[in-house]
Enzyme design. Sequence first.
Site, mmCIF file in Angstrom:
data_model
loop_
_atom_site.group_PDB
_atom_site.id
_atom_site.type_symbol
_atom_site.label_atom_id
_atom_site.label_comp_id
_atom_site.label_asym_id
_atom_site.label_seq_id
_atom_site.Cartn_x
_atom_site.Cartn_y
_atom_site.Cartn_z
ATOM 1 N N GLY A 142 0.781 -1.223 0.000
ATOM 2 C CA GLY A 142 0.000 0.000 0.000
ATOM 3 C C GLY A 142 0.813 1.273 0.000
ATOM 4 N N LEU A 185 -10.244 17.350 0.031
ATOM 5 C CA LEU A 185 -11.544 17.952 -0.232
ATOM 6 C C LEU A 185 -12.698 17.066 0.217
ATOM 7 C CD1 LEU A 185 -11.071 19.818 -3.624
ATOM 8 C CD2 LEU A 185 -10.829 20.642 -1.281
ATOM 9 N N GLU A 186 -12.532 15.756 0.187
ATOM 10 C CA GLU A 186 -13.589 14.890 0.731
ATOM 11 C C GLU A 186 -13.758 15.134 2.229
ATOM 12 O OE1 GLU A 186 -13.564 11.065 -2.330
ATOM 13 O OE2 GLU A 186 -12.843 10.796 -0.269
ATOM 14 N N HIS A 444 -37.541 5.719 -15.785
ATOM 15 C CA HIS A 444 -37.977 7.034 -15.300
ATOM 16 C C HIS A 444 -38.823 6.844 -14.042
ATOM 17 C CE1 HIS A 444 -39.543 11.142 -15.428
ATOM 18 N NE2 HIS A 444 -40.745 10.613 -15.196
#
Length: 470
Positions: A142, A185-186, A444
């Site tokens: 990671g 920003l999250e 829809h």
Amino acid sequence: MTRKITIVGGGPGGYIAAIRAAQLGAEVTLVEQAKLGGTCLNVGCIPTKCLLHSAEIYTEIKNSAVQGIRVGNVDLDFPAVIAHKEQISATLVGGVKGLMRANKVKTVSGTARFIGPKKLQITKEDGSRVTDEPDDIILATGSVNAVPPIPGLKDNPACIDSTGALSLAALPKTMTVIGGGVIGLEIACAYAQFGTRITVVEALDHVLPMLDAEITAEAVAHMKKMGMEFHLECPVQSVEAVPGGARVVCLNKKTGQTETFEAEKVLTAVGRKANIGSLALAMSGIEFDKGGIIVDDLMQTNVSGIYAIGDCVKGRARLAHTASVMGEIAAENIMGRHALYDEATNVTCVYVEPEAAAVGLTEEQCRARGLDYKVGRFPLAANGKSLILNGGEGLVKIIADSRYGQILGVHMIGPRASDLIAEGALAIRLEATVDELISTIHSHPTVSESVREAALDWEGRVLNMPPRKK
């Protein structure tokens, strides 16, 4: 004879590789130094989305009068928000443990390092050491938060990284975010909705560089409506301690003046770097540099029988879902199946408010490549379900080849964008054309209708908004 595979790292790359290898008949050992699930489940994707979901609910309740629901005082129990996040992570980590047992994968709590080519030394939790020489090795270690060399940053207790931001004991009144990428920003959007006053400082002249510029503009406009401030082209020079927080000192490139921003907390979110420092890679003969481990499209390194996947790899997308795919590919190649890694359908999801998602080429990339393309757009203000969900904020944008209509990129911002983008990824995977999207019936009322409408706009025959002026 059963093939023995050792996987170093139990994140979304490593544990998926373990499962796939076990499915194909391998004897698998998974070494993880912390919790299974890696960054994603414990201090990344999942906890961040928990925080964002709580923030979304809080915002919806506060603003529910417009929908005819009046609520009295709405209290935010921030420690309970954090506790809920911890509970969700724990549940998912427990699920990974169960998957390891179900697939007969041996898990070892500890660390691993090379002591020779294809030879590992595993140090267990109790300090004991064993030597491991499997048939194949998959490295899935990671990444870690990058710490910029900003004077005064490292030793200031008011300065936190994304891991710290997900475990605060109390809600800060103010926060300065260094970096205008996805992670910063999250987290900023979640805290802004909880009531924290957010200031973002970014060295570049734009934020969210991985998105199409038109989508980024929509995102920034909404974040400003939430009360977030943006200061671009303002590289940070230093961080100073002040009573109750920290002061961020920046150089405004546009004016040449120094600007300062004080806050209770300073979140540093300037990206992540490959977590390879403890592997002693020099002992393995593997090619690597500071960007990560070098692999081919089989996910194999230059050393036969050693593979690398996920964030520790150089030059590939650092996302949980790409790590998982790399894990499957590495396992399949080890077990004799030929599989290649291809990022053409890799989706980028950014969980700002509203969320954004993209797949394929942006307009900027199309122009840089000299491609002849056209764009179809559909604003979500003209989509019934979006009006219900968030007042119609957002946009769907389709980029396709001018001659044949082959879809090159799909970009969207609005409700459920991270779910809807799968249609765009499949379209690119199948080399679909705009007319094939149009001829596919979309139900829809749904947000997904806007994808078809954007395709109709590409053909110049949009139905549910006035035609654009030519």
